[in-house]
Design a protein around this motif. Structure first.
Motif, PDB file in Angstrom:
ATOM      1  N   LYS A  71       0.832  -1.200   0.000  1.00 41.54           N
ATOM      2  CA  LYS A  71       0.000   0.000   0.000  1.00 41.54           C
ATOM      3  C   LYS A  71       0.870   1.255   0.000  1.00 41.54           C
ATOM      4  CE  LYS A  71      -3.664  -2.369   2.481  1.00 41.54           C
ATOM      5  NZ  LYS A  71      -2.873  -3.557   2.859  1.00 41.54           N
ATOM      6  N   GLN A  72       0.350   2.305  -0.608  1.00 40.08           N
ATOM      7  CA  GLN A  72       1.031   3.595  -0.600  1.00 40.08           C
ATOM      8  C   GLN A  72       1.248   4.029   0.851  1.00 40.08           C
ATOM      9  OE1 GLN A  72       1.483   4.531  -3.887  1.00 40.08           O
ATOM     10  NE2 GLN A  72       3.087   5.843  -3.055  1.00 40.08           N
ATOM     11  N   GLY A  73       2.470   4.390   1.210  1.00 36.18           N
ATOM     12  CA  GLY A  73       2.748   4.862   2.564  1.00 36.18           C
ATOM     13  C   GLY A  73       2.992   3.751   3.568  1.00 36.18           C
ATOM     14  N   GLU A  74       2.883   2.485   3.158  1.00 30.92           N
ATOM     15  CA  GLU A  74       3.148   1.374   4.082  1.00 30.92           C
ATOM     16  C   GLU A  74       4.649   1.310   4.368  1.00 30.92           C
ATOM     17  OE1 GLU A  74       1.756  -2.421   2.658  1.00 30.92           O
ATOM     18  OE2 GLU A  74       2.433  -3.473   4.459  1.00 30.92           O
ATOM     19  N   LEU A 124       7.378   1.395  -0.993  1.00 29.20           N
ATOM     20  CA  LEU A 124       7.262   1.815  -2.389  1.00 29.20           C
ATOM     21  C   LEU A 124       8.240   2.931  -2.755  1.00 29.20           C
ATOM     22  CD1 LEU A 124       3.388   1.527  -2.876  1.00 29.20           C
ATOM     23  CD2 LEU A 124       5.168   0.007  -3.757  1.00 29.20           C
ATOM     24  N   ASP A 125       9.035   3.422  -1.773  1.00 31.71           N
ATOM     25  CA  ASP A 125      10.119   4.355  -2.113  1.00 31.71           C
ATOM     26  C   ASP A 125      11.165   3.651  -2.962  1.00 31.71           C
ATOM     27  OD1 ASP A 125       8.946   6.349  -0.763  1.00 31.71           O
ATOM     28  OD2 ASP A 125      10.416   6.498   0.863  1.00 31.71           O
ATOM     29  N   ALA A 161       9.168   3.877   3.463  1.00 25.46           N
ATOM     30  CA  ALA A 161       8.040   3.336   2.699  1.00 25.46           C
ATOM     31  C   ALA A 161       8.557   2.282   1.728  1.00 25.46           C
ATOM     32  CB  ALA A 161       7.330   4.453   1.955  1.00 25.46           C
TER      33      ALA A 161
END
Ligand SMILES: [Zn+2]
Ligand SMILES: [Zn+2]
Length: 222
Positions: free
Chosen positions: A119-122, A132-133, A130
């Motif tokens: 998830k975004q920000g997980e 997703l970074d 994060a």
């Protein structure tokens, strides 16, 4: 960092490596290699553990890594989990006891979380970055779970801790030395053994009764 003359001349910004607090596992692995006996997936060799001195060095290595992560954490970031791991490692270093370490094979067998399921920000609970970074996140979910009785069937089911996900690089050193989930402390290999025993029992049960309900339960919750 020395500037590349070509880049300076042509006004090209030097390509900077992505800023990340994630630990570099390569130095850990070379040190680990010297401390542990030859890795082997055969169960007969599993119990040949390192000497207490080697263990102490191993725990020190992981402790240094966790401490660096905590010290580099930006202000306002919750480092409570990291602090707990550090305190446990301090005790381990004084009283080395190899209870549940994982092997590299065990790490390789952990369930990966596909990027589209992140998830975004997980955040990774260890480096608090994060997932997703990272354009190519390598995230694992540990097999820990809660035992519950399914009210509909009365059978025991295991509800997986879906949130116990980590960058493999962040959780790897801890798992190789401790073998437990950093969040709930369940023994990662115990879960694996439980599943193996369950599979064997199911095979036996299926041999007697092909209509075994357990398979239906696993289909729903497994
Ligand atoms: Zn991480
Ligand atoms: Zn867990």
């Amino acid at each position: 960092m020395a500037s590349n003359p070509y880049e300076v001349e042509h006004g090209i910004k030097p390509s900077a490596p992505r800023q990340t607090r994630r630990p570099d596992m390569s130095s850990f692995h070379s040190a680990l290699h010297e401390l542990l006996p030859e890795p082997s997936s055969s169960s007969s060799n599993r119990n040949v553990g390192p000497t207490p001195d080697a263990l102490r060095s191993l725990f020190t290595l992981v402790l240094d890594q966790m401490t660096a992560l905590r010290n580099q954490a930006p202000a306002g970031v919750d480092t409570e989990l990291l602090q707990g791991l550090i305190e446990e490692l301090v005790v381990d270093r004084e009283h080395p006891d190899m209870k549940g370490f994982l092997t590299q094979d065990d790490l390789d067998a952990l369930d990966r979380v596909p990027k589209k399921q992140l998830k975004q920000g997980e955040l990774c609970p260890i480096c608090t970055e994060a997932f997703l970074d990272d354009p190519y996140p390598l995230v694992v979910v540990l097999p820990c779970s809660d035992e519950r009785i399914d009210p509909a069937t009365g059978l025991t089911i295991h509800v997986k801790h879906e949130k116990h996900r980590f960058d493999l690089e962040c959780v790897g050193p801890w798992l190789l030395s401790k073998g437990s989930c950093p969040m709930c402390r369940q023994d990662v290999n115990a879960e694996k053994k439980r599943k193996e025993i369950g599979n064997q029992e199911r095979k036996k049960a299926n041999a007697v009764d092909d209509e075994d309900e357990q398979d239906i339960v696993d289909g729903l919750y497994g």
